[in-house]
Write a protein that holds these residues in place. Structure first.
Motif, short mmCIF file in Angstrom:
data_model
loop_
_atom_site.label_atom_id
_atom_site.label_comp_id
_atom_site.label_asym_id
_atom_site.label_seq_id
_atom_site.Cartn_x
_atom_site.Cartn_y
_atom_site.Cartn_z
N TYR A 178 -2.30 11.33 20.60
CA TYR A 178 -2.81 12.20 19.54
C TYR A 178 -1.86 12.27 18.35
O TYR A 178 -2.29 12.47 17.21
N LEU A 179 -0.55 12.09 18.61
CA LEU A 179 0.40 12.03 17.50
C LEU A 179 0.14 10.80 16.64
O LEU A 179 0.25 10.85 15.41
N VAL A 180 -0.19 9.67 17.27
CA VAL A 180 -0.53 8.47 16.52
C VAL A 180 -1.73 8.72 15.63
O VAL A 180 -1.75 8.36 14.44
N GLU A 181 -2.76 9.37 16.20
CA GLU A 181 -3.96 9.67 15.41
C GLU A 181 -3.64 10.63 14.27
O GLU A 181 -4.21 10.52 13.18
N LEU A 182 -2.74 11.58 14.52
CA LEU A 182 -2.35 12.53 13.48
C LEU A 182 -1.67 11.81 12.32
O LEU A 182 -2.02 12.03 11.15
N TYR A 183 -0.73 10.92 12.61
CA TYR A 183 -0.02 10.21 11.55
C TYR A 183 -0.94 9.21 10.83
O TYR A 183 -0.74 8.93 9.65
N LEU A 184 -1.93 8.68 11.55
CA LEU A 184 -2.87 7.75 10.91
C LEU A 184 -3.70 8.44 9.84
O LEU A 184 -4.15 7.80 8.89
N LYS A 185 -3.91 9.75 10.00
CA LYS A 185 -4.69 10.47 8.99
C LYS A 185 -3.96 10.54 7.66
O LYS A 185 -4.57 10.80 6.62
N ILE A 186 -2.64 10.31 7.67
CA ILE A 186 -1.86 10.22 6.43
C ILE A 186 -1.70 8.77 6.00
O ILE A 186 -1.85 8.44 4.82
N SER A 187 -1.40 7.91 6.95
CA SER A 187 -1.09 6.52 6.59
C SER A 187 -2.32 5.72 6.18
O SER A 187 -2.24 4.86 5.30
N PHE A 188 -3.47 5.98 6.82
CA PHE A 188 -4.64 5.16 6.53
C PHE A 188 -5.11 5.29 5.08
O PHE A 188 -5.43 4.28 4.45
N PRO A 189 -5.19 6.50 4.49
CA PRO A 189 -5.59 6.56 3.08
C PRO A 189 -4.66 5.80 2.15
O PRO A 189 -5.10 5.28 1.12
N LEU A 190 -3.37 5.73 2.49
CA LEU A 190 -2.43 5.00 1.64
C LEU A 190 -2.65 3.50 1.68
O LEU A 190 -2.10 2.76 0.87
N THR A 191 -3.46 3.05 2.64
CA THR A 191 -3.83 1.64 2.68
C THR A 191 -4.44 1.19 1.36
O THR A 191 -4.22 0.06 0.90
N ASN A 192 -5.19 2.09 0.73
CA ASN A 192 -5.85 1.74 -0.53
C ASN A 192 -4.85 1.38 -1.62
O ASN A 192 -5.07 0.45 -2.40
N PHE A 193 -3.74 2.10 -1.70
CA PHE A 193 -2.74 1.81 -2.72
C PHE A 193 -1.99 0.52 -2.42
O PHE A 193 -1.59 -0.20 -3.32
N VAL A 194 -1.79 0.25 -1.12
CA VAL A 194 -1.08 -0.98 -0.74
C VAL A 194 -1.92 -2.20 -1.10
O VAL A 194 -1.41 -3.19 -1.63
N VAL A 195 -3.22 -2.15 -0.80
CA VAL A 195 -4.06 -3.32 -1.11
C VAL A 195 -4.20 -3.52 -2.61
O VAL A 195 -4.43 -4.65 -3.07
N VAL A 196 -4.05 -2.46 -3.40
CA VAL A 196 -4.07 -2.63 -4.85
C VAL A 196 -2.87 -3.45 -5.31
O VAL A 196 -2.99 -4.32 -6.18
N LEU A 197 -1.70 -3.19 -4.72
CA LEU A 197 -0.52 -3.99 -5.05
C LEU A 197 -0.76 -5.46 -4.73
O LEU A 197 -0.49 -6.35 -5.53
N ILE A 198 -1.29 -5.70 -3.53
CA ILE A 198 -1.53 -7.08 -3.11
C ILE A 198 -2.60 -7.73 -3.98
O ILE A 198 -2.46 -8.87 -4.43
N GLY A 199 -3.71 -7.02 -4.22
CA GLY A 199 -4.81 -7.57 -5.00
C GLY A 199 -4.40 -7.88 -6.43
O GLY A 199 -4.78 -8.93 -6.98
N THR A 200 -3.62 -7.02 -7.03
CA THR A 200 -3.18 -7.24 -8.41
C THR A 200 -2.29 -8.48 -8.51
O THR A 200 -2.47 -9.33 -9.38
N ALA A 201 -1.33 -8.57 -7.59
CA ALA A 201 -0.42 -9.72 -7.61
C ALA A 201 -1.16 -11.03 -7.36
O ALA A 201 -0.92 -12.03 -8.04
N LEU A 202 -2.08 -11.03 -6.39
CA LEU A 202 -2.82 -12.25 -6.08
C LEU A 202 -3.74 -12.65 -7.23
O LEU A 202 -3.89 -13.83 -7.55
N ALA A 203 -4.38 -11.67 -7.86
CA ALA A 203 -5.30 -11.98 -8.96
C ALA A 203 -4.57 -12.62 -10.13
O ALA A 203 -5.12 -13.49 -10.81
#
Length: 355
Positions: free
Chosen positions: A264-289
């Motif tokens: 349940y601690l993993v699930e708790l921390y995922l509720k913070i880390s998963f939304p930040l996935t969006n900002f990480v993929v923006v970095l990757i997408g911008t550089a690749l584009a």
């Protein structure tokens, strides 16, 4: 806002909306086929199915948003590259701020993150999830074979609970401290009277190094019992569907009862880390584009799906390793962001040098 910023923002939002519509549609179609047997077996009316997917859309969006954001970055910046607009911007002395890709996505993500983190779980299930099962024959007024994890290390096992009358029958309360069963209360019945639970006809058992000590009672009021009738009236929530703060309270109750909380601690921390996935993929997408300026729709779509697939695979791997205890819960929940965050920063550094 400058004309250039408005232009980039418009391109970004159009691509993002197109990606959201496409990925949400794919998700819904696949989910319908998965649940089709359940719908048919329980004879669920079509309007109920439609309503179920309508209220599920915000949760689905939180899942497909990273893919959509990555696709939108690739499409929008590739379009600019194909029209030689990047070259024109450099010639005019306007450097491409690589974080401009965040403008449209950041606002949408801030809203969905706040809404998704408090109401929707990471799997896209609404907190008020609908389950398509036949109703209990006893009706909604009586709950049977109820197990409830209470506060202060207490676990309630109740044969039946009458919600309107606020009465229990055949009640067992286990009291656990530091992974040890310290006490147990067995009662034939319990009634909510004058703002407190009154237990009748039973035994109080205490366990220590000397063994078991039992005492009979006709009536018993447990001091400091925090559970109210409403606590037992509502169904126990699925931990995966709880909000961040609800899950945190649930974990505290598990700790008090001596249960393991690694998963349940993993699930708790995922509720913070998963939304930040969006900002990480923006970095990757911008550089690749920027590096693949001549890419078309097919290349952009292929890159978005491939990167998202690998990203989700690493997130699930970290989640599994965290559940098993191989990795600490915090590292397991953040593994995907750590790996792809480092990759995104490196690609961004190289893209800046290549401009």
């Amino acid at each position: 806002m400058r004309i250039l910023d408005r232009y980039l923002l418009r391109e970004q939002i159009l691509s993002l909306l197109m990606g959201l519509v496409f990925f949400v549609a794919i998700f819904v179609v696949v989910d319908i086929f998965e649940k089709l047997d359940s719908f048919l077996d329980n004879k669920v009316p079509l309007p109920v199915v439609v309503h179920f997917y309508i209220v599920s859309i915000p949760g689905i969006v939180t899942i497909v948003l990273p893919m959509s954001m990555l696709l939108s970055c690739l499409l929008a910046l590739s379009q600019i590259g194909r029209n030689n607009e990047l070259t024109a911007m450099q010639a005019a002395g306007i450097g491409l701020a690589l974080n401009r890709c965040d403008d449209g996505n950041g606002f949408m993500q801030a809203i969905l993150w706040d809404y998704g983190g408090s109401v929707w779980d990471k799997d896209g299930k609404p907190a008020l999830a609908t389950t398509f099962k036949k109703e209990n024959l006893e009706g909604a007024s009586v709950r049977t074979n109820l197990a409830y994890l209470g506060s202060d290390g207490r676990t309630f096992l109740i044969r039946s609970y009458n919600i309107p009358e606020r009465t229990m029958r055949e009640v067992v309360i286990q009291e656990i401290r530091q992974h040890t069963l310290n006490g147990r209360i067995d009662a034939e019945s319990a009634t909510w009277e004058k703002g407190r639970w009154v237990f009748r006809q039973g035994f109080v058992r205490r366990f220590d190094r000397e063994g078991e000590h039992a005492a009979h009672f006709n009536e018993l009021v447990i001091p400091g019992l925090k559970e109210s009738p409403e606590s037992f009236a509502k169904a126990e929530e699925d931990p995966s569907a709880l909000s961040y703060w609800e899950l945190e309270r649930y974990i505290q109750r598990l700790k008090q009862s001596g249960s393991r909380v690694q998963k349940y601690l993993v699930e708790l921390y995922l509720k913070i880390s998963f939304p930040l996935t969006n900002f990480v993929v923006v970095l990757i997408g911008t550089a690749l584009a920027i590096r693949v300026r001549r890419g078309g729709l097919a290349i952009s779509f292929g890159l978005a799906v491939f990167i998202s697939f690998v990203y989700y695979a690493i997130i699930r791997t970290g989640q599994a390793l965290g559940h098993s205890g191989t990795l600490p819960p915090l590292i397991g929940a953040w593994l995907g962001n750590l790996v792809f965050g480092g990759l995104g920063l490196e690609l961004l550094r190289r893209a800046r040098r290549g401009l």
